[in-house]
Write an enzyme that holds these catalytic residues in place. Structure first.
Site, PDB file in Angstrom:
ATOM      1  N   ALA A 124      -0.947  -4.219  -3.516  1.00  0.00           N
ATOM      2  CA  ALA A 124      -1.347  -4.099  -4.923  1.00  0.00           C
ATOM      3  C   ALA A 124      -1.649  -5.444  -5.605  1.00  0.00           C
ATOM      4  CB  ALA A 124      -0.281  -3.313  -5.681  1.00  0.00           C
ATOM      5  N   ASN A 178       4.353   4.081  -3.593  1.00  0.00           N
ATOM      6  CA  ASN A 178       4.226   3.034  -2.566  1.00  0.00           C
ATOM      7  C   ASN A 178       3.701   3.704  -1.301  1.00  0.00           C
ATOM      8  OD1 ASN A 178       4.581   0.229  -1.767  1.00  0.00           O
ATOM      9  ND2 ASN A 178       6.219   0.954  -0.429  1.00  0.00           N
ATOM     10  N   ARG A 204      -5.402  -6.278   0.975  1.00  0.00           N
ATOM     11  CA  ARG A 204      -4.658  -5.075   0.609  1.00  0.00           C
ATOM     12  C   ARG A 204      -3.313  -5.497   0.024  1.00  0.00           C
ATOM     13  NH1 ARG A 204      -0.907  -6.160   3.267  1.00  0.00           N
ATOM     14  NH2 ARG A 204       0.190  -4.375   2.424  1.00  0.00           N
ATOM     15  N   ASP A 218       3.020   0.154  -5.519  1.00  0.00           N
ATOM     16  CA  ASP A 218       1.610   0.138  -5.932  1.00  0.00           C
ATOM     17  C   ASP A 218       1.446   0.498  -7.397  1.00  0.00           C
ATOM     18  OD1 ASP A 218       1.462   0.546  -2.841  1.00  0.00           O
ATOM     19  OD2 ASP A 218      -0.456  -0.246  -3.521  1.00  0.00           O
TER      20      ASP A 218
HETATM   21  O1  MRU Z   1      -2.611   0.567   1.701  1.00  0.00           O
HETATM   22  P1  MRU Z   1      -1.981  -0.762   1.429  1.00  0.00           P
HETATM   23  O2  MRU Z   1      -1.739  -1.561   2.670  1.00  0.00           O
HETATM   24  O3  MRU Z   1      -2.722  -1.538   0.375  1.00  0.00           O
HETATM   25  O4  MRU Z   1      -0.552  -0.412   0.821  1.00  0.00           O
HETATM   26  C1  MRU Z   1       0.259  -1.465   0.386  1.00  0.00           C
HETATM   27  C2  MRU Z   1       1.604  -1.025  -0.068  1.00  0.00           C
HETATM   28  O5  MRU Z   1       1.917   0.146  -0.139  1.00  0.00           O
HETATM   29  C3  MRU Z   1       2.528  -2.114  -0.510  1.00  0.00           C
HETATM   30  O6  MRU Z   1       3.857  -1.775  -0.259  1.00  0.00           O
HETATM   31  C4  MRU Z   1       2.362  -2.329  -2.022  1.00  0.00           C
HETATM   32  O7  MRU Z   1       1.019  -2.516  -2.349  1.00  0.00           O
HETATM   33  C5  MRU Z   1       3.135  -3.479  -2.503  1.00  0.00           C
HETATM   34  S1  MRU Z   1       2.497  -5.017  -1.960  1.00  0.00           S
HETATM   35  C6  MRU Z   1       3.380  -6.253  -2.671  1.00  0.00           C
END
Ligand code: MRU
Length: 341
Positions: free
Chosen positions: A48, A247, A46, A237
Site C-alpha cells: 500500500a 490486508n 506493490r 492496505d
Molecule cells: O497485493 P500486494 O502485494 O500489494 O499486497 C500487499 C499487502 O497486502 C501488504 O501487507 C500491505 O499492502 C501492507 S504493505 C506495508
C-alpha cells in the site's frame, strides 16, 4: 536497506521489479502514467505505501505530459490521470490518498504555467516519499517495545521495505527490535497465489541478516498448535474508522488462529492507510484478480480446463481480533478503535 524500491530521477520513475525477485534484481523505468498504471497493476511495485508513493510520481509524469497551453488543460489532465490510476488497484487506500493530495496541490496553487506546476507537484511527491520513510521509522520505534527478546514472529505477505519507501511497516518493527539487540526469528507465510512471503519477505529479511523460515500458508495452524509463535505482525492496505483491517488474502485466517491460541496479533500501518471516510470493513472494496494467478502459477496449468476460480487479493480482519494497531502516531487497541485522535 541494501536496495531501493523506487526512485524518481525527475523524468523517470525507476522501480525495482518485484515480479522478478528473488531471481534477479532488475529495474523497470516508467516515463508515462500508463507505464506506472501497468507497473502497479502487475505488482512490479506493490504494497500500500509504495503504491501511494509511485502514484504521486505518476501525477508528476501526468503534468509533464499535459497540454501546457492553459492551466485548465493541465488540471484536466491531472484529474484524468488520477481517475485512471485509482482504477488500477481498488483496495489499498494509499493510492487514492496520494492522488487526491497531488490534485489538491495543483488546485490550490496559483501557478499558471506548466513548469511552475510541475515543480510544485514534484516537491509534493518527494514529500510523500520522505514522509513515508519517516512513518516507517516511527512505526518501528512504536512497535519495538511490544517484541520480547528471542521472539518468534509470524508474518503474512510482504510489509517490508519492498512495500514502502522506507524500512516497511510490519518488518520495520522487526528491524527495530533487531537494532535494539533483540534476537528475532521470523516465519513467513508463502502467501499464495503470488508468493509475496516466499519471494519477497524471505529475500528482504535475509538481506538484513534476520533468520527466516518460509511455510505454506496452510501450515500456519500447526505452528500455532505447537506453541511456536509468540506474535503475529502484518501490514494493512486499508483500515476503517472502527479499526477493521484489509490486508493480503489469508490475513483473516491467521488472525483467527492467533485468537484461538492466545497469541497477540498486531497490524502495523502508517496514517496514510487509514480511511477516514469508511466506518467499517464491509465497506472496503476488495480487488478480485485473474484466475490464472491461482490455476496457472508460473505458467503451468494445475487445474482442469474450465475450473472456476475464487481469487480475492485481500480479506478483512475485524477489529475484535486485533490486539493493537501500530501506527506512526502510537498504538490503538482492537475493539476500542475510534479513528485518529
Ligand atoms: O497485493 P500486494 O502485494 O500489494 O499486497 C500487499 C499487502 O497486502 C501488504 O501487507 C500491505 O499492502 C501492507 S504493505 C506495508
Amino acid at each position: 536497506m541494501r536496495f531501493r524500491t523506487l526512485e524518481f530521477t525527475g523524468s523517470t520513475l525507476r522501480l525495482l521489479d518485484q515480479t522478478k525477485l528473488p531471481r534477479t534484481e532488475q529495474f523497470l523505468d516508467c516515463t508515462t502514467v500508463s507505464d506506472v498504471f501497468h507497473a502497479i497493476r502487475s505488482l512490479v511495485v506493490r504494497g500500500a505505501p509504495a503504491i501511494g508513493v509511485a502514484a504521486g510520481y505518476a501525477m508528476v509524469l501526468a503534468a509533464q505530459g499535459a497540454d501546457c497551453r492553459s492551466r485548465a488543460g493541465i488540471l484536466a489532465a491531472l484529474n484524468q490521470a488520477g481517475d485512471y490510476l485509482k482504477s488500477c488497484r481498488p483496495t489499498a487506500v494509499n493510492l487514492a490518498w496520494a492522488i487526491d493530495r497531488m490534485i489538491a496541490v495543483a488546485n490550490n496553487s496559483t501557478a499558471n504555467n506548466c513548469g511552475e506546476l510541475v515543480t510544485l507537484l514534484e516537491t509534493e511527491a518527494r514529500a510523500i516519499e520522505a514522509e513515508d520513510r519517516t512513518m516507517c521509522e516511527k512505526i518501528g520505534a512504536n512497535g519495538e517495545p511490544l517484541i520480547p527478546d528471542g521472539a518468534t514472529i509470524l508474518t503474512h505477505c510482504n510489509a517490508g521495505a519492498l512495500a514502502t519507501a522506507g524500512i516497511g511497516t510490519a518488518l520495520a518493527v522487526i528491524y527495530a527490535a533487531q537494532a535494539h539487540g533483540k534476537k528475532i526469528r521470523v516465519y513467513a507465510d508463502e502467501t499464495r497465489p503470488l508468493w509475496q512471503g516466499a519471494r519477497l519477505t524471505a529475500w528482504e529479511l535475509q538481506q538484513e541478516g534476520i533468520e527466516v523460515t518460509v511455510l505454506c500458508d496452510n501450515a500456519a495452524g500447526s505452528l500455532f498448535a505447537a506453541g511456536k509463535i509468540d506474535a503475529v505482525i502484518v501490514g494493512a492496505d486499508r483500515i476503517t474508522k472502527n479499526g477493521d483491517v484489509a490486508n493480503k488474502i489469508g490475513t483473516y485466517n491467521v488472525a483467527v488462529l492467533a485468537e484461538k491460541h492466545g497469541v497477540p496479533f498486531y497490524v502495523a500501518a502508517p496514517q496514510s492507510t487509514i480511511d477516514q471516510q469508511l466506518i467499517s470493513g464491509e465497506q472496503i472494496p476488495i480487488e478480485m484478480r485473474a484466475p490464472e494467478e491461482v490455476i496457472k502459477p508460473g505458467g503451468v496449468i494445475i487445474a482442469a480446463e474450465g475450473t472456476r476460480v475464487y481469487n480475492p487479493a485481500f480479506d478483512v480482519t475485524p477489529n475484535a481480533l486485533i490486539t493493537a494497531i501500530i501506527t506512526d502516531e502510537g498504538l490503538w487497541h482492537g475493539g476500542r478503535w475510534d479513528g485518529r485522535t
